[in-house]
Design a protein around this motif. Sequence first.
Motif, PDB file in Angstrom:
ATOM      1  N   GLY A   1      11.333 148.974   8.882  1.00 44.24           N
ATOM      2  CA  GLY A   1      11.861 147.691   9.334  1.00 44.24           C
ATOM      3  C   GLY A   1      11.209 146.535   8.605  1.00 44.24           C
ATOM      4  N   ALA A   2      11.948 145.447   8.491  1.00 41.10           N
ATOM      5  CA  ALA A   2      11.439 144.230   7.841  1.00 41.10           C
ATOM      6  C   ALA A   2      12.040 143.025   8.531  1.00 41.10           C
ATOM      7  CB  ALA A   2      11.788 144.215   6.350  1.00 41.10           C
ATOM      8  N   GLU A   3      11.217 141.994   8.693  1.00 41.72           N
ATOM      9  CA  GLU A   3      11.655 140.755   9.333  1.00 41.72           C
ATOM     10  C   GLU A   3      11.217 139.579   8.471  1.00 41.72           C
ATOM     11  OE1 GLU A   3      11.693 139.561  13.899  1.00 41.72           O
ATOM     12  OE2 GLU A   3       9.734 139.137  13.003  1.00 41.72           O
ATOM     13  N   PHE A   4      12.177 138.706   8.169  1.00 45.04           N
ATOM     14  CA  PHE A   4      11.914 137.530   7.343  1.00 45.04           C
ATOM     15  C   PHE A   4      12.327 136.291   8.136  1.00 45.04           C
ATOM     16  CE2 PHE A   4      13.086 141.114   4.689  1.00 45.04           C
ATOM     17  CZ  PHE A   4      12.021 141.186   3.801  1.00 45.04           C
ATOM     18  N   LYS A   5      11.384 135.373   8.314  1.00 42.03           N
ATOM     19  CA  LYS A   5      11.638 134.144   9.057  1.00 42.03           C
ATOM     20  C   LYS A   5      11.618 132.955   8.105  1.00 42.03           C
ATOM     21  CE  LYS A   5       9.541 135.741  13.393  1.00 42.03           C
ATOM     22  NZ  LYS A   5       8.479 135.463  14.404  1.00 42.03           N
ATOM     23  N   LEU A   6      12.678 132.163   8.185  1.00 41.60           N
ATOM     24  CA  LEU A   6      12.751 130.930   7.419  1.00 41.60           C
ATOM     25  C   LEU A   6      12.707 129.749   8.376  1.00 41.60           C
ATOM     26  CD1 LEU A   6      15.492 132.045   4.870  1.00 41.60           C
ATOM     27  CD2 LEU A   6      13.005 132.206   4.648  1.00 41.60           C
ATOM     28  N   THR A   7      12.949 128.553   7.873  1.00 39.05           N
ATOM     29  CA  THR A   7      12.826 127.361   8.715  1.00 39.05           C
ATOM     30  C   THR A   7      13.811 127.386   9.871  1.00 39.05           C
ATOM     31  OG1 THR A   7      12.103 126.107   6.772  1.00 39.05           O
ATOM     32  CG2 THR A   7      12.805 124.853   8.713  1.00 39.05           C
ATOM     33  N   ARG A   8      15.077 127.709   9.584  1.00 42.66           N
ATOM     34  CA  ARG A   8      16.103 127.705  10.620  1.00 42.66           C
ATOM     35  C   ARG A   8      16.858 129.020  10.702  1.00 42.66           C
ATOM     36  NH1 ARG A   8      19.009 121.796   9.680  1.00 42.66           N
ATOM     37  NH2 ARG A   8      17.101 120.518   9.742  1.00 42.66           N
ATOM     38  N   SER A   9      16.327 130.076  10.154  1.00 40.93           N
ATOM     39  CA  SER A   9      17.043 131.346  10.159  1.00 40.93           C
ATOM     40  C   SER A   9      16.058 132.500  10.189  1.00 40.93           C
ATOM     41  CB  SER A   9      17.976 131.460   8.942  1.00 40.93           C
ATOM     42  OG  SER A   9      17.228 131.392   7.747  1.00 40.93           O
TER      43      SER A   9
ATOM     44  N   PRO B   1      22.591 125.287  19.081  1.00 43.03           N
ATOM     45  CA  PRO B   1      23.240 126.607  19.094  1.00 43.03           C
ATOM     46  C   PRO B   1      22.705 127.503  17.976  1.00 43.03           C
ATOM     47  CG  PRO B   1      24.864 124.854  19.318  1.00 43.03           C
ATOM     48  CD  PRO B   1      23.570 124.191  18.959  1.00 43.03           C
ATOM     49  N   THR B   2      22.742 128.801  18.233  1.00 45.41           N
ATOM     50  CA  THR B   2      22.287 129.788  17.273  1.00 45.41           C
ATOM     51  C   THR B   2      23.419 130.769  16.985  1.00 45.41           C
ATOM     52  OG1 THR B   2      20.013 129.633  18.091  1.00 45.41           O
ATOM     53  CG2 THR B   2      20.571 131.564  16.782  1.00 45.41           C
ATOM     54  N   LEU B   3      23.733 130.949  15.724  1.00 49.11           N
ATOM     55  CA  LEU B   3      24.729 131.919  15.277  1.00 49.11           C
ATOM     56  C   LEU B   3      24.032 133.205  14.861  1.00 49.11           C
ATOM     57  CD1 LEU B   3      27.131 129.771  13.063  1.00 49.11           C
ATOM     58  CD2 LEU B   3      27.652 130.761  15.291  1.00 49.11           C
ATOM     59  N   SER B   4      24.668 134.341  15.131  1.00 46.55           N
ATOM     60  CA  SER B   4      24.110 135.632  14.723  1.00 46.55           C
ATOM     61  C   SER B   4      25.225 136.510  14.159  1.00 46.55           C
ATOM     62  CB  SER B   4      23.432 136.333  15.901  1.00 46.55           C
ATOM     63  OG  SER B   4      24.362 136.656  16.908  1.00 46.55           O
ATOM     64  N   PHE B   5      24.872 137.250  13.122  1.00 50.36           N
ATOM     65  CA  PHE B   5      25.788 138.198  12.489  1.00 50.36           C
ATOM     66  C   PHE B   5      25.100 139.556  12.476  1.00 50.36           C
ATOM     67  CE2 PHE B   5      26.541 134.016  10.742  1.00 50.36           C
ATOM     68  CZ  PHE B   5      27.916 133.862  10.870  1.00 50.36           C
ATOM     69  N   ALA B   6      25.760 140.566  13.054  1.00 52.70           N
ATOM     70  CA  ALA B   6      25.198 141.910  13.155  1.00 52.70           C
ATOM     71  C   ALA B   6      26.059 142.882  12.365  1.00 52.70           C
ATOM     72  CB  ALA B   6      25.102 142.354  14.608  1.00 52.70           C
TER      73      ALA B   6
ATOM     74  N   ALA C   1      20.885 132.185  12.588  1.00 52.27           N
ATOM     75  CA  ALA C   1      20.752 130.868  11.957  1.00 52.27           C
ATOM     76  C   ALA C   1      20.974 129.793  13.003  1.00 52.27           C
ATOM     77  CB  ALA C   1      21.759 130.712  10.814  1.00 52.27           C
ATOM     78  N   LYS C   2      20.093 128.797  13.016  1.00 52.78           N
ATOM     79  CA  LYS C   2      20.224 127.657  13.921  1.00 52.78           C
ATOM     80  C   LYS C   2      21.128 126.602  13.284  1.00 52.78           C
ATOM     81  CE  LYS C   2      15.844 128.172  16.367  1.00 52.78           C
ATOM     82  NZ  LYS C   2      16.508 128.380  17.676  1.00 52.78           N
ATOM     83  N   MET C   3      21.993 126.038  14.097  1.00 58.01           N
ATOM     84  CA  MET C   3      22.973 125.062  13.607  1.00 58.01           C
ATOM     85  C   MET C   3      22.434 123.641  13.727  1.00 58.01           C
ATOM     86  SD  MET C   3      26.350 126.819  15.315  1.00 58.01           S
ATOM     87  CE  MET C   3      27.438 125.570  14.627  1.00 58.01           C
ATOM     88  N   GLY C   4      21.195 123.424  13.373  1.00 57.41           N
ATOM     89  CA  GLY C   4      20.602 122.103  13.448  1.00 57.41           C
ATOM     90  C   GLY C   4      19.117 122.198  13.680  1.00 57.41           C
ATOM     91  N   ALA C   5      18.472 121.047  13.815  1.00 65.21           N
ATOM     92  CA  ALA C   5      17.036 120.975  14.048  1.00 65.21           C
ATOM     93  C   ALA C   5      16.771 120.542  15.483  1.00 65.21           C
ATOM     94  CB  ALA C   5      16.374 119.999  13.069  1.00 65.21           C
ATOM     95  N   GLY C   6      15.590 120.874  15.978  1.00 64.18           N
ATOM     96  CA  GLY C   6      15.215 120.482  17.325  1.00 64.18           C
ATOM     97  C   GLY C   6      15.447 121.592  18.325  1.00 64.18           C
TER      98      GLY C   6
END
Length: 413
Positions: free
Chosen positions: A353-361, A388-393, A379-384
Amino acid sequence: MGTTSSTERRTHHVTSHATPLTNMSAFRGLSPAFASLLSATTLSQTIHCDAPPPPPAAPPLAPADGSSKSAPPPPPTSADEIEQAALSVSDIPNPGPYEMASNDAKRLVTLDTHDGLRFDINKQLSLNMAVVHSFWLGTGMIPDGRNKTYTFLTQVADEDSLLMAQVDFDRQSVNGRIHKALLGGAAMGKLQLQLGNGEAAQDTALLDMDFGGQTWTANLKYGSMGAGLVYGCSYLQSLTPSLQMGGEGMYVAANQSLLGSYTLKYTMPAKAGDEEDDIQTIAITKQSPYQPDSAAQGRPPQEQPSSTFVANLNMGQQVLALNYKRIVTPNRVTLGAELQCNPYSLESSVLFGAEFKLTRSKVHMVLDGNGKLQSVVEAKMGAGQGVPTLSFAAEMDHPKDVMRFGFGLNIDS
């Protein structure tokens, strides 16, 4: 030279000040209360000039064996040594519940992929109450053949208690949890209920009692799962700041079976980035050994580069699981692996397994030894906060020629 009159001799005082005023180390090693009393008495003491000199101090006693060597002085006790001793005791942390010992490493190789559409709405009604509406549409992964489901969850919590209930209207089932701190926070009582419509064999009632000390945790279980009573206990101990050991036992009265498992967890520091960053990280850790909860301050939890090894032997399932977690870059890149094998038949399976965290994703991927690949992208649809958070599986099982794709949306309000 003139002589001093008797009146001047009565009024002229000399304060004993040589040692008490300039060298407070004379009181080191004494208790604070006794040292304060002795210091106050010494500073207020006066001596008349015409008073006779004090008698000479008695010579030290000779040793009983006749030797001329005096007894060695007691070892010095300073505030720094006391502080270091206190820090060495507090360095060993509480290990947490036994069932959570391997969850942090297993999370990297366990991915919840789905097909269809998942839609979650989180609503904070008050400071202590929140509700969640969950929809799952167009799926073929529900065991009873349904292609949609809706659940409602509500939660009420304060500083020492938690009430939670989840209702599945399609299955006509209710799950509930009650947590309550007892004995001034030294223990935690938990009650878990699961009730269904016309399925008495699936009803569950389980009572847990968690106990914890500075370096250990224990748990007692009693309840009914299915058609039989269950008794269980577990214990987890931190031996060093890096090493934890524990075990769990459970007795199922329905088939009179005794189940047991044992866990060993070891964490070691690792390097990340350049050497200068490592030196700065070590300096910050030494200056502030206690790190506040970053999540409570709206920041991601603070991580340190480390490697974690977890070994779990489940005697009931006859499975030996070895987990590895590596924090390559804190809050950025984390890798994991799991090896499961049967010590008797030597059957085994492996996961990476591998997990990569970016600023908003965030990207999470899992690959098993058979070539099955799972991935989730968030992926977050904005800052703060509250955006809302979008996810693709996606799940691709090449040997079985099975592919699944899903889309999700999470809204906090």
